[in-house]
Scaffold this active site. Structure first.
Site: not given
Ligand SMILES: Cc1cc2nc3c(=O)[nH]c(=O)nc-3n(C[C@H](O)[C@H](O)[C@H](O)COP(=O)(O)O)c2cc1C
Length: 389
Positions: A128, A130, A156, A254, A278, A309-311, A313, A332-333
């Protein structure tokens, strides 16, 4: 491992909260401003329902799919996250878990482990990127990822550097010097198991970002790299097309939420789009990504692969994303809570929870394959969908 297994991501999160120093836990919760978007990412899944069948369901279900040319044993990809100070094995533990469960994983530019170590643990790694520094810097990072064996690139671009939070942001030091150690001591000493895991591994968190350097160069500090990124003017669509042509391989953009952006991403030549905000960590007030998914999937889903992506669980959330047009869901989380709770085994546990949840949901709604899912499989309340752009 006996007794450490958990049945849901929520249980893993509670364990993570008990194990991590307060600041590290808060850094994973993250979110921005009022947390409207972060909360909506979760709430929106709760608004979607199912209409279960009572008999005649298939005896077995097909979960395998492909994304960006990679075979996935079920339609989940680990989102890239900078795993600073969560676990001594960090992204390597995530990579091993993803490999053992047959899924791909994104590796953040802001990860704590070098890309070479991570790819050795999971050949299905997407690097990934930036938009940070000059084109030469960015091309250099891509080259390093290619040499390491990454099989795809994720760019991203949804970051606007406003991380103020109404509930307060955690203290993250630039490095663990005596002053930082003194300030963090009370919360770290309250979490002896976390401290012991690092002491046993022989090092405290380095808080560096090795993948922002060219191979062989020293790893910059997190905030050093963040400063460079902040000072870099935002990319144009020509820059996006340049990234795609420079990578010359499967490429995901993304952070897409708007239909017009999705169409421009297609024109720029991407392979895949991640409908993402994000995780609610960027612009607060952006709707949940699952609300934006149907319009984006309808507009470009026959030209590029669309993921959500997002939410996410639980496995039923993954099924909802597929029914509304995604090819796979990114998480992600969820894996971070597993990592914090019990390292590689915890991430594997999270992936198992998702996999079995997908399977049982398919059974309940009478579908024999993830490829059969369509919008008729979910109950979508009026006004749920947001078409942006
Ligand atoms: C602690 C943390 C660090 C993250 N770091 C990055 C990152 O370095 N690069 C990136 O593209 N997204 C990053 N994200 C976003 C995640 O890739 C992802 O989009 C997001 O966590 C999805 O939502 P979810 O946590 O509800 O699944 C980060 C998210 C969290 C929670």
């Amino acid at each position: 491992m006996a007794g450490r297994w958990f049945e849901s991501v929520a249980v893993a999160q509670r364990r993570a909260r008990r194990r991590l120093p307060r600041s590290v836990y808060a850094a994973i919760v993250a979110g921005s401003e009022r947390g409207i978007t972060m909360e909506d990412n979760l709430a929106a899944f709760g608004e979607l329902g199912f209409a279960p069948r009572v008999a005649g369901q298939p005896a077995s279900r097909e979960l395998e799919t492909t994304l960006m040319g990679q075979q996935l044993s079920f339609p989940v990809v680990v989102s890239p996250t900078g795993v600073q100070a969560v676990h001594p094995e960090g992204e390597v533990a995530i990579a091993r878990a993803a490999a053992s469960r047959g899924v791909a994983a994104g590796l953040s530019s802001f990860a704590s482990k070098p890309v070479e170590e991570v790819v050795a643990a999971n050949p299905r790694t997407f690097f990934q990127l930036y938009w940070s520094g000059s084109r030469d810097d960015i091309a250099g990072r891509m080259e390093r990822a290619r040499a390491a064996g990454c099989v795809g690139m994720i760019a991203t671009l949804d970051w606007s550097f406003d991380t103020a939070r109404d509930w307060g942001s955690p203290f993250i030091p630039d490095r663990l010097d005596a002053r930082a150690a003194l300030r963090l001591a009370p919360e770290v000493l309250a979490r002896p198991a976390w401290l012991w895991s690092y002491l046993r591994a022989g090092a405290l968190p380095a808080l560096t970002v090795p993948n922002m350097a060219l191979r062989g160069e020293p790893a910059p500090s997190f905030f050093g790299a963040y400063g460079e990124w902040m000072q870099t003017p935002p990319p144009t669509w020509d820059d996006v097309a340049w990234m795609v042509s420079t990578w010359r391989g499967p490429f995901m953009l993304k952070g897409v939420m708007r239909v017009d952006d999705a169409k421009r991403a297609v024109d720029a030549g991407v392979t895949a789009i991640s409908v993402s905000n994000h995780g609610g960590n960027n612009l607060d007030g952006t709707p949940a990504s699952i609300r934006a998914l149907p319009a984006v999937a309808r507009a470009v889903g026959d030209q590029v692969e669309v993921v959500l992506d997002g939410g996410v669980r639980r496995g039923s959330d993954v099924v909802k994303t597929l029914a509304l047009g995604a090819r796979a869901a990114m998480v992600g989380r969820a894996p971070l809570w597993g990592l914090a709770a019990s390292g590689q085994a915890g991430v594997e546990n999270v992936l198992d929870v998702l996999r079995s949840g997908i399977d049982s949901t398919l059974r309940a709604i009478g579908r024999s394959s993830v490829h059969e899912l369509c919008d008729g499989d979910v109950v979508v309340p009026a006004g749920f969908v947001r078409q942006l752009g």
